[in-house]
Write a protein that holds these residues in place. Sequence first.
Motif, PDB file in Angstrom:
ATOM      1  N   LYS A 215       0.831  -1.211   0.000  1.00 48.72           N
ATOM      2  CA  LYS A 215       0.000   0.000   0.000  1.00 48.72           C
ATOM      3  C   LYS A 215       0.863   1.257   0.000  1.00 48.72           C
ATOM      4  O   LYS A 215       0.407   2.324  -0.404  1.00 48.72           O
ATOM      5  N   ASP A 216       2.134   1.134   0.467  1.00 47.59           N
ATOM      6  CA  ASP A 216       3.045   2.269   0.410  1.00 47.59           C
ATOM      7  C   ASP A 216       3.656   2.442  -0.982  1.00 47.59           C
ATOM      8  O   ASP A 216       4.169   3.506  -1.313  1.00 47.59           O
ATOM      9  N   LEU A 217       3.631   1.370  -1.776  1.00 48.36           N
ATOM     10  CA  LEU A 217       4.186   1.428  -3.123  1.00 48.36           C
ATOM     11  C   LEU A 217       3.151   1.800  -4.179  1.00 48.36           C
ATOM     12  O   LEU A 217       3.502   2.282  -5.251  1.00 48.36           O
ATOM     13  N   ILE A 218       1.876   1.581  -3.871  1.00 42.51           N
ATOM     14  CA  ILE A 218       0.840   1.670  -4.899  1.00 42.51           C
ATOM     15  C   ILE A 218       0.660   3.098  -5.412  1.00 42.51           C
ATOM     16  O   ILE A 218       0.323   3.299  -6.588  1.00 42.51           O
ATOM     17  N   ALA A 219       0.918   4.107  -4.573  1.00 37.95           N
ATOM     18  CA  ALA A 219       0.617   5.484  -4.968  1.00 37.95           C
ATOM     19  C   ALA A 219       1.371   5.905  -6.221  1.00 37.95           C
ATOM     20  O   ALA A 219       0.821   6.615  -7.069  1.00 37.95           O
ATOM     21  N   ILE A 343       8.772  -4.545  -8.379  1.00 40.46           N
ATOM     22  CA  ILE A 343       8.565  -5.253  -9.639  1.00 40.46           C
ATOM     23  C   ILE A 343       7.356  -6.175  -9.530  1.00 40.46           C
ATOM     24  O   ILE A 343       6.536  -6.275 -10.454  1.00 40.46           O
ATOM     25  N   GLY A 344       7.227  -6.861  -8.383  1.00 36.81           N
ATOM     26  CA  GLY A 344       6.089  -7.752  -8.198  1.00 36.81           C
ATOM     27  C   GLY A 344       4.762  -7.017  -8.270  1.00 36.81           C
ATOM     28  O   GLY A 344       3.817  -7.473  -8.913  1.00 36.81           O
ATOM     29  N   LEU A 345       4.688  -5.860  -7.600  1.00 31.97           N
ATOM     30  CA  LEU A 345       3.455  -5.074  -7.633  1.00 31.97           C
ATOM     31  C   LEU A 345       3.167  -4.577  -9.032  1.00 31.97           C
ATOM     32  O   LEU A 345       2.018  -4.634  -9.505  1.00 31.97           O
TER      33      LEU A 345
END
Length: 400
Positions: A215-219, A343-345
């Motif tokens: 959720k910290d990477l999604i933005a 990369i996974g996200l």
Amino acid sequence: MHYGPDMIAQADGRGGLLPLMLAIASGMLAMGMALPALPLEFQSRFGSGTTLIGLVMGIQSAATLLSRPWAGRMADRRGGRDTLLSGLACTACSGMAYSLALLPFLSPPAQQAVIVVGRLLMGLGEGLMVTGGGVWAVVIVGRARAGAAMSWVGLAIFAGLGMGSALGDVIEAQAGFLLLCIVAIALPVGGMLLILSRPSPPALHDGTHAEVRWKDLIAHTWIWGLTLGLSAVGFAAISSFLVIFYSARGWHAGGWALAAFGVGHMIARLIGSRHVDRHDVRPMVAIIMLTEAAGLAMIWQASGPTEAAMGSFLSGLGYSLTYPLLAGPVLRQVPPQAAGSAIGLFDVFFDIAAGSGAVLSGVLAGLAGPRSPFVLAMLAALAGSAIMLMVRCPPSGRTE
């Protein structure tokens, strides 16, 4: 800086970019061989309709999607080498599952179930190979050239898929499904042996494993991932239904038309990999997605197999660089110890689009005919191009 074959030679001396690419290609060859063979197996041996075929082909992407968190964490903690080896092992097991489906004492539903297990294993293997290979490539060439690293990994992926599609078409027609399965087992095993013969790569970070939540990477990932997903709908339609489209029209060599997609992809990577590490990727992505849409329109309106193959080639040419271009803004915003998770996200968006695209293509093909999946994919590519024209330029982010 020039990111062509000289970069591969330099990187090979520092850890083995060329063996890495060959190992990834071995797994993707095995994956590509199944693309023309499995839809025809389900159609001829089991009498399956297009909706079921779309579900079976799309379930691989569902497995890949579910594997992404694990693959990302594994790459962050154990490195790209071990993650890639695990993916190749799963890929070999997928070929074994396909071969078990030929056992005569199994009922047709059991044979189909075994093939589905093979698709799930292939999906797991794909997630591990792509994430592990991507992290390892970034280690080899450096984070400043992450886009070029992802470009060369993608070249290995789609070279394997393209050549595998053509090889699978030939083996299926000339020698049958059993030999195809044997080759699909042997190829990733060979890739594993190649990787095991190489020294372990250096670490991407200092060994700390501070958790970075998705959720910290999604933005800063979602807009680039969404665009990648819209581009991937074309890949889903072509990989799952181009052979069926050829068969419905009474045309031959559908596997070679699939290979044309891979050829277009490889040419674009060879020519364009030097241009992907740029701050503002939006104009280039918008142009190449319009190219992909034009190729899909050619398939949709094709009056003969040559025209459809040319459309497949143009689609591959346009689709090719979306991944490395869009991965750059993502990787520039994360610390080194979270590169695998990032990369996974990012790849999750591809998985969702490829899986849902295959299923929707199957439903559309059953309702509106075999041309309709390519109309859907064309509209998706046009939407992705429009997003790139509207989105703001990303911040420069971190490079270390």
